[in-house]
Design a protein around this motif. Structure first.
Motif, PDB file in Angstrom:
ATOM      1  N   ASP A  32      51.307  49.599 -41.681  1.00  0.00           N
ATOM      2  CA  ASP A  32      52.310  50.639 -41.881  1.00  0.00           C
ATOM      3  C   ASP A  32      52.271  51.154 -43.317  1.00  0.00           C
ATOM      4  O   ASP A  32      52.332  52.372 -43.551  1.00  0.00           O
ATOM      5  N   ALA A  33      52.140  50.236 -44.282  1.00  0.00           N
ATOM      6  CA  ALA A  33      52.038  50.647 -45.687  1.00  0.00           C
ATOM      7  C   ALA A  33      50.762  51.450 -45.915  1.00  0.00           C
ATOM      8  O   ALA A  33      50.758  52.434 -46.669  1.00  0.00           O
ATOM      9  N   TYR A  80      53.313  56.121 -39.163  1.00  0.00           N
ATOM     10  CA  TYR A  80      54.088  55.102 -39.873  1.00  0.00           C
ATOM     11  C   TYR A  80      55.558  55.221 -39.485  1.00  0.00           C
ATOM     12  O   TYR A  80      56.008  56.228 -38.924  1.00  0.00           O
ATOM     13  N   SER A 110      58.546  55.817 -40.626  1.00  0.00           N
ATOM     14  CA  SER A 110      59.511  56.872 -40.965  1.00  0.00           C
ATOM     15  C   SER A 110      59.256  58.183 -40.218  1.00  0.00           C
ATOM     16  O   SER A 110      60.151  59.027 -40.143  1.00  0.00           O
ATOM     17  N   THR A 122      49.695  59.463 -45.839  1.00  0.00           N
ATOM     18  CA  THR A 122      50.636  60.588 -45.721  1.00  0.00           C
ATOM     19  C   THR A 122      50.493  61.302 -44.371  1.00  0.00           C
ATOM     20  O   THR A 122      49.634  60.955 -43.564  1.00  0.00           O
ATOM     21  N   VAL A 128      51.354  54.914 -44.601  1.00  0.00           N
ATOM     22  CA  VAL A 128      52.220  55.677 -45.501  1.00  0.00           C
ATOM     23  C   VAL A 128      51.391  56.275 -46.633  1.00  0.00           C
ATOM     24  O   VAL A 128      51.578  57.432 -47.027  1.00  0.00           O
TER      25      VAL A 128
END
Length: 530
Positions: free
Chosen positions: A29-30, A161, A163, A36, A33
């Motif tokens: 997930d990181a 990701y 969000s 983008t 991120v």
């Protein structure tokens, strides 16, 4: 070592394996991120749109071609009902099995097989000269689309990701409404023509509806090409298989595509390199171990937690809600053209509501059928859908897009559970209001609101399922709620006409009561990821 120690040893090995990939799963997930949101995700959504379009055509084309093909295929009312049901029968058979195998063997293989198979059987359906051939083709269309659907949802979720995942899934679900608008417009443009070509002395005849199916099959071919050649395998799946090097290369390529920067600027450029070395050292042993049989056994072990508390409780709850929501959604969507045609031929006058017109129609239906059957041997004249049917279908599809936009804006601020509860309340009111619709504007409005809200509820239910279940069981969980939902679709479409014969008000009251049950169940669903 004794045989009694073997189960304990196997359990320890499995626990060690789970610990080995839990950390990388959190790191993905990181890593996403850092990639983008960009060109890759636009490509992902574009591919999903074509895939959804191809799949929806498997069940939606039947409703539009029935009036044109009824004489060519010599179909009675029962056969029309069976033809509508055949795609869903195929979906029921393959959904859960495909979901389990997708978790065990990967997403891309089932996307490729599903869409190329869908294309082939849509061509067969377009070439059909008998009801039996078309019904068989529709069965396999449903079976193959269900094979690809769960993988399609999982692939989109696993490339997003946390969000942006909810908005990506809601955007993907909105493709259903957009697809219905495009399908109605394409059907209007194609089926209103009068094409007929005869080959081999009249033994093989292609009518307008045959060309209609040929043209619609191109969506499945394009979906196959895009999924197989445009998109990589899910890095989360690759991590579960300890293919760290492949997962890292995919993440780097996404970073380069989205940002336009060189690979060495990626913060996670060296992610899992120590694990890659360890995996290479064990390659001969792993290769022998990772046989098809081993993957199936591991897959069965991985899904075990899904049938234990608390996941089994949440699975039962989401299956229950999906059963009711899909039943309502598909009953109203598939019966809307028929209801619209009834109202078109029997206009609503002052003091009349929808049920007065439908009760009058159902009471006069038997004599009409008897008269028509005496003339069936003399000549069969197909009754083509009027322009109003297509226009109303386009309006309904356009209205269905609006809740997705609102939900996408509110989902991160309000949350999925409150949105599902609010949508359930609106659904109860709109479905109950259908019983008293007294003009065409009210009829189209209430049908559109009911179908649109049901679509949003389906997408919210799927998004909550994706969040509640881990990667190793996610696709199977989605498949299970979808297969239960399709049982709801079959049950609803069988029960709905029976209820109409009893009383028009009965089915609408029943739908509203069922949506109250969805509201109650939604109150007990978890609000956040487990």
């Amino acid at each position: 070592m004794s045989d009694l120690d073997l189960p304990a040893l196997a359990e320890r090995e499995r626990a060690k394996a789970r610990d080995e990939w839990k950390a990388p799963m959190k790191e993905i997930d990181a890593a996403l991120v850092a990639c983008t949101f960009g060109r890759f995700h636009i490509k992902l959504l574009s591919t999903a749109f074509v895939g959804f379009m191809a799949g929806i055509l498997a069940s939606s084309t039947t409703a539009y071609l029935l009036p044109s093909a009824e004489c060519d295929l010599k179909m009675d009312l029962l056969q029309k009902g069976l033809l509508n049901a055949m795609p869903y029968v195929g979906m029921l058979i393959s959904s859960v099995v495909a979901g389990f195998l997708t978790d065990a063997f990967g997403r891309k293989i089932f996307l490729g097989v599903g869409f190329i198979g869908l294309f082939i059987f849509q061509l067969i359906g377009g070439s059909s000269q008998t009801f039996e051939v078309l019904a068989t083709a529709k069965f396999f269309e449903g079976l193959l689309y269900a094979t690809a659907f769960s993988a399609c949802v999982s692939l989109t979720a696993e490339f997003s990701y946390s969000s942006i995942r909810d908005r990506m899934l809601l955007c993907q679900s909105s493709f259903i409404a957009v697809s219905h608008v495009i399908i109605a417009a394409m059907s209007w443009g194609i089926l209103t023509n009068d094409w007929k070509y005869s080959f081999f002395g009249g033994k093989f005849v292609l009518n307008t509806w045959n060309f209609y199916l040929y043209l619609m099959s191109l969506w499945a071919l394009v979906a196959f090409i895009m999924y197989v050649f445009w998109l990589p395998e899910s890095p989360k799946y690759l991590v579960t298989q300890k293919k760290y090097d492949q997962a890292r290369e995919i993440l780097i390529s996404i970073y380069k595509e989205n940002t336009g920067k060189p690979a060495d600027t990626y913060p996670f450029y060296n992610i899992w390199k120590d694990k890659n070395k360890h995996s290479i050292d064990e390659a001969p042993e792993r290769k022998a171990e990772m046989s098809i049989r081993h993957q199936i056994v591991e897959g069965l072990y991985n899904v075990k937690p899904m049938f234990q508390k608390p996941l089994v409780v949440y699975l039962a709850m989401t299956c229950c809600t999906n059963f009711i929501i899909m039943a309502m959604y598909n009953v109203l969507r598939l019966w809307f053209p028929q209801v619209s045609a009834i109202v078109e031929n029997n206009p609503l006058t002052d003091g009349q509501d929808l049920c007065a017109v439908i009760d009058k129609y159902t009471s006069s239906l038997k004599p009409v059928i008897l008269v028509n059957t005496t003339l069936a041997d003399e000549i069969c004249v197909p009754t083509k859908s009027g322009h109003e049917t297509y226009i109303n279908s386009i309006i309904l599809g356009c209205v269905c897009i609006i809740p997705y936009v609102i939900t996408a804006i509110l989902v991160n601020r309000v949350g999925k559970k409150p949105l599902l509860i609010g949508a359930s309340m609106i659904s109860v009111a709109s479905s109950l209001s259908l019983r008293w619709a007294s003009n065409k504007i009210a009829l189209v409005s209430f049908f559109s609101i009911s179908v649109a809200i049901a679509q949003s509820m389906l997408s919210l239910n799927q998004a909550m399922t994706v969040e509640m279940f881990p990667t190793t069981t996610r696709t199977l969980a989605i498949s299970m709620i979808m297969v239960i939902g399709r049982i709801g679709t079959l049950s609803g479409n069988i029960v709905f006409p029976i209820m109409l014969e009893i009383s028009c008000a009965f089915p609408f009251y029943s739908i509203s009561g069922c949506m109250v049950l969805v509201l109650v169940v939604a109150l007990f669903l978890p609000s956040k990821k487990l």
